[in-house]
Motif scaffolding. Sequence first.
Motif, PDB file in Angstrom:
ATOM      1  N   ILE A 121       0.824  -1.218   0.000  1.00 21.61           N
ATOM      2  CA  ILE A 121       0.000   0.000   0.000  1.00 21.61           C
ATOM      3  C   ILE A 121       0.855   1.263   0.000  1.00 21.61           C
ATOM      4  O   ILE A 121       0.337   2.369   0.069  1.00 21.61           O
ATOM      5  CB  ILE A 121      -0.974   0.024   1.200  1.00 21.61           C
ATOM      6  CG1 ILE A 121      -0.204  -0.139   2.519  1.00 21.61           C
ATOM      7  CG2 ILE A 121      -2.035  -1.061   1.044  1.00 21.61           C
ATOM      8  CD1 ILE A 121      -1.022   0.137   3.756  1.00 21.61           C
ATOM      9  N   GLY A 122       2.157   1.109  -0.019  1.00 22.30           N
ATOM     10  CA  GLY A 122       3.052   2.269  -0.096  1.00 22.30           C
ATOM     11  C   GLY A 122       3.179   3.046   1.200  1.00 22.30           C
ATOM     12  O   GLY A 122       3.467   4.239   1.174  1.00 22.30           O
ATOM     13  N   CYS A 123       2.997   2.369   2.349  1.00 25.93           N
ATOM     14  CA  CYS A 123       3.067   3.082   3.627  1.00 25.93           C
ATOM     15  C   CYS A 123       4.503   3.454   3.997  1.00 25.93           C
ATOM     16  O   CYS A 123       4.719   4.381   4.772  1.00 25.93           O
ATOM     17  CB  CYS A 123       2.444   2.244   4.740  1.00 25.93           C
ATOM     18  SG  CYS A 123       3.330   0.711   5.082  1.00 25.93           S
ATOM     19  N   GLY A 124       5.470   2.707   3.493  1.00 22.41           N
ATOM     20  CA  GLY A 124       6.878   3.049   3.703  1.00 22.41           C
ATOM     21  C   GLY A 124       7.462   2.635   5.031  1.00 22.41           C
ATOM     22  O   GLY A 124       8.566   3.034   5.374  1.00 22.41           O
ATOM     23  N   ARG A 125       6.734   1.811   5.801  1.00 19.46           N
ATOM     24  CA  ARG A 125       7.282   1.381   7.099  1.00 19.46           C
ATOM     25  C   ARG A 125       8.563   0.570   6.906  1.00 19.46           C
ATOM     26  O   ARG A 125       9.543   0.752   7.618  1.00 19.46           O
ATOM     27  CB  ARG A 125       6.266   0.491   7.826  1.00 19.46           C
ATOM     28  CG  ARG A 125       5.069   1.208   8.333  1.00 19.46           C
ATOM     29  CD  ARG A 125       4.289   0.250   9.209  1.00 19.46           C
ATOM     30  NE  ARG A 125       2.946   0.707   9.433  1.00 19.46           N
ATOM     31  CZ  ARG A 125       2.068   0.052  10.165  1.00 19.46           C
ATOM     32  NH1 ARG A 125       2.399  -1.092  10.726  1.00 19.46           N
ATOM     33  NH2 ARG A 125       0.859   0.520  10.344  1.00 19.46           N
ATOM     34  N   CYS A 126       8.524  -0.356   5.945  1.00 16.11           N
ATOM     35  CA  CYS A 126       9.697  -1.205   5.703  1.00 16.11           C
ATOM     36  C   CYS A 126      10.865  -0.365   5.195  1.00 16.11           C
ATOM     37  O   CYS A 126      12.024  -0.603   5.542  1.00 16.11           O
ATOM     38  CB  CYS A 126       9.362  -2.303   4.702  1.00 16.11           C
ATOM     39  SG  CYS A 126       8.752  -1.687   3.130  1.00 16.11           S
TER      40      CYS A 126
END
Lengths: 317, 231
Positions: B170-175
């Motif tokens: 989903i493109g949250c960018g946590r990783c």
Amino acid sequence: MILCLVFIAVAVTAVIVMWRGLSGGKCEDKNSECRYDIDALKKTDTNLLIRTGVCFIKPSISNLKALAVDCSDNIYVGGNTGIEILDSAGIRISGFAISEPVHCLSVSPYGDILAGLKDHIEVYGRDGTRKAVWKSPDFKTELTSISASSTFVFAADYVNRIVWRYSPGGELLGRVGDKDNAQRKTGFVVPSAFFDVSVANDGSLWAASPGQHRLEHFSPDGGFISYWGKAGLDAKSFCGCCNPSNFALMPDGSFVTSEKHIVRVKVYDPEGRFKGIISGQEEWSKGAVGLDLAVDSRGRILVLDPQAGTVRLYSKM
Amino acid sequence: MPGTCKGMQTELTKPQSRRDFIRGILRNVFLAVLACFGGTVILRKVCLKADGADHGKACSGCPDLVRCKSPYSWLARPVSTRRTVWQLDPAKCIQCGRCATNCVLRISAVKCVHRFEMCGYCKLCFGFFQPGADTLTSAAENQMCPTGAIRRKFIEEPYYEYTIDESLCIGCGRCVKTCGAFGNGSLILQVRHDLCVNCNECSIARNCPAGAYRRVPADEPYLFKPASQNT
């Protein structure tokens, strides 16, 4: 008329509430920014700090990469343009230029300066005369660390994930830490360009395996003896994907380690038990990386700060 | 004077004659050619500077033409490459999570992209595992990704390969945040152009606190950190 005004006011209020709700409030954005506070993980526990005095040495050469100390406590720093020699107080003695950037540096017990260039070692005298050029052991070699005893010279190669063993004259004698699937030896795990080695007083070799978060001990002929170290975010362990990035041995056999990601310089006893933190993240810039270490005969700890172009000298208080 | 006024009025409304009409067309063509010529001259002046893309040589064949910052460089480009698309600069991205929520699409066009040449194939991957995970298993409670979009595959002891399932990302960018903070930074966010509808005013770009979004040439639509930035 009044009823009409009340109706309009209620309608306007409803529209405003709906608009603010649907567009998302500032509070929600703030929460998303703070959800994973990595900076909180980087705070140093002040109870673990070892009291030390620190002074800063500013060598004249730029782009510092390598640091070494000889048996007379003179300090050697290597950079993109050459090598500079400083006395134990940090005052410049001499310096000389080298055609290639110096990646790592060591001083042999015989007083020769061993400069690790990208893929080979060059031997210099203190006056800057080049005594020898050792042949590159492999076409992929990239050297990251050198350490010398009176009988062997060890060079860490992060691309081949191997430690090359040389005679003091430059003859390639063998490899240390080879991977062997049959004997279930994983070899060194080196995910990034930080792979350090150091020779102990008894001539045995200590080498970092940063991907396994440990220091491995080898006999002088390359036989595996033992290891210590574990992964974790707490101060006793090594953080991140690949640490310790650098380490050095103290005169009493204790270890000084430096880490990247959560930047900290720590001390462990000769059995690998955590003793304390010399310097935490707060004392370093956010992008500090490649903190090469050296220890002199008096137990003073020297830490290279490549970003600031300085050497920090920590001494017991 | 009334005659002059009358003449001006006539010129603004319609040409006085066929000759004036043709003269007007020719004048506009001449001005357009002059503007192109002037633009090219200015471009050449920019390139003559020490940091110019091709050090004063002609633009045709210049390897840096696509990335040339000169406003007139588009004149020298092939017509097909003058189209631009939105992209996210990984060097500026702060992984705030807005890419996941501000895209006009129901599931964001921003996805995590894995640069394998920078990856350490670590057993303990901070892009995959939560910091401080108890065990290194792919159990949901250990994973950083809220949708389980990162696949972990054993290669050989102690190496693992990590791949992104873009249908779940989903493109949250946590990783990306934890990979950059504790690892080599091989995970980055990028706008996927098979999904992006290329809005005139990108909704994410408008809300990006780091100003990481910019338009890039359509024939070089992705922005990657150089592998030398491996830390």
